[in-house]
Design a protein around this motif. Sequence first.
Motif, PDB file in Angstrom:
ATOM      1  N   TYR A 214      24.896  54.731  71.936  1.00 54.58           N
ATOM      2  CA  TYR A 214      24.462  55.739  72.228  1.00 54.58           C
ATOM      3  C   TYR A 214      25.426  57.130  71.840  1.00 54.58           C
ATOM      4  O   TYR A 214      24.759  58.072  71.250  1.00 54.58           O
ATOM      5  CB  TYR A 214      24.049  55.909  73.790  1.00 54.58           C
ATOM      6  CG  TYR A 214      23.273  57.106  74.004  1.00 54.58           C
ATOM      7  CD1 TYR A 214      22.094  57.412  73.845  1.00 54.58           C
ATOM      8  CD2 TYR A 214      24.037  58.295  74.607  1.00 54.58           C
ATOM      9  CE1 TYR A 214      21.396  58.628  74.292  1.00 54.58           C
ATOM     10  CE2 TYR A 214      23.423  59.390  75.076  1.00 54.58           C
ATOM     11  CZ  TYR A 214      22.067  59.766  74.770  1.00 54.58           C
ATOM     12  OH  TYR A 214      21.552  60.828  75.209  1.00 54.58           O
ATOM     13  N   HIS A 217      25.201  58.023  68.215  1.00 52.92           N
ATOM     14  CA  HIS A 217      24.006  58.901  68.048  1.00 52.92           C
ATOM     15  C   HIS A 217      23.255  59.032  66.684  1.00 52.92           C
ATOM     16  O   HIS A 217      23.110  60.029  66.351  1.00 52.92           O
ATOM     17  CB  HIS A 217      24.275  60.332  68.604  1.00 52.92           C
ATOM     18  CG  HIS A 217      23.046  60.802  69.494  1.00 52.92           C
ATOM     19  ND1 HIS A 217      23.173  60.277  70.794  1.00 52.92           N
ATOM     20  CD2 HIS A 217      22.263  61.909  69.474  1.00 52.92           C
ATOM     21  CE1 HIS A 217      22.029  60.873  71.638  1.00 52.92           C
ATOM     22  NE2 HIS A 217      21.735  61.616  70.558  1.00 52.92           N
ATOM     23  N   LEU A 222      20.961  54.424  67.784  1.00 58.22           N
ATOM     24  CA  LEU A 222      20.034  54.554  68.881  1.00 58.22           C
ATOM     25  C   LEU A 222      19.031  53.318  69.122  1.00 58.22           C
ATOM     26  O   LEU A 222      18.671  53.227  70.230  1.00 58.22           O
ATOM     27  CB  LEU A 222      19.239  55.957  68.994  1.00 58.22           C
ATOM     28  CG  LEU A 222      20.226  57.280  68.973  1.00 58.22           C
ATOM     29  CD1 LEU A 222      19.394  58.367  68.589  1.00 58.22           C
ATOM     30  CD2 LEU A 222      20.602  57.182  70.377  1.00 58.22           C
ATOM     31  N   ALA A 225      21.093  51.073  70.705  1.00 54.78           N
ATOM     32  CA  ALA A 225      21.266  51.224  72.072  1.00 54.78           C
ATOM     33  C   ALA A 225      19.967  50.901  72.928  1.00 54.78           C
ATOM     34  O   ALA A 225      20.033  50.291  73.920  1.00 54.78           O
ATOM     35  CB  ALA A 225      21.612  52.558  72.357  1.00 54.78           C
ATOM     36  N   THR A 249      17.905  57.590  75.772  1.00 55.47           N
ATOM     37  CA  THR A 249      17.669  57.144  74.456  1.00 55.47           C
ATOM     38  C   THR A 249      16.491  57.348  73.850  1.00 55.47           C
ATOM     39  O   THR A 249      16.364  57.828  72.622  1.00 55.47           O
ATOM     40  CB  THR A 249      18.139  55.665  74.556  1.00 55.47           C
ATOM     41  OG1 THR A 249      19.449  55.468  74.764  1.00 55.47           O
ATOM     42  CG2 THR A 249      18.316  55.009  73.037  1.00 55.47           C
TER      43      THR A 249
END
Length: 274
Positions: A214, A217, A222, A225, A249
């Motif tokens: 996360y 990014h 993502l 995650a 998320t």
Amino acid sequence: MSNSQPSNVKFWVITTLTLLATAGSAGMLWPLAVQAAHSQAAKFAQEGSAAAGGEAEVDYRLATWLDPTNPTAWLGLARVQIINDQAPNALASLERAGEGSEAKQLQVRTLIELGRVQDAAGAAAALATPSATEPDLLLAATAYALAARPADITRLTARVTSPEGRQRLTRVQNGNITLASELYATGLLRSSSVILAGLPASFERDLLLARVYYARHTPGSLNQAAALLTSAVNLDPSDIEARGLLADTYRAQDNAVEAAKQQALITKLQAGRP
């Protein structure tokens, strides 16, 4: 300054230097140009320290271009490159950054991120001097833990006196999960994820690895995650922290429907309802 485009000053600097580089006959003007370039480089390096993300990298890169002898600019560029998962570039930048304490610290961090743990432990000796700060001692201890050198950590123990420092020192010695947690907390995301990726799935492992992804990014990270957090909440459906990060998320992925579902479940859990 805007993050989407260089400022007018930056545009002027680039244009002027391009003209000077192609002119070839600016002999008398060159000393003044060098002086102006060094002055502007110092300003860019200062702006870089107050900026973030791509803007900081642009500031530092321009500073190093304008004044290749400016160690502050090279240090700042290396710092940004480590954050941006560009450890090989950071190591090259540090070759121009001088021999100060921050350069030594960044060298250890960079070697850790490159997976060169024995080299990192060797470089950490420069951090464990009699006048070392506690953060430097803790970074050295982290490098020693990664290189499986517990005796070197023991020699540092008495010098770490703050309660928080002692807790962190314990974390780097208490196994892979807590060591990875310390790496994550200090911004060493690549080395943290390498340790966690080699561990079997568990609630703690999946949640921490999801935090690493996360923090990166990117669209791909993502997705990773979200998958890890889905696994984590399946292992512990009542954990609000994991569901909160999963909701965040989904929001970062512009998936409002799934984010709302997680938020509704969090509200139920907080109210004590299943």
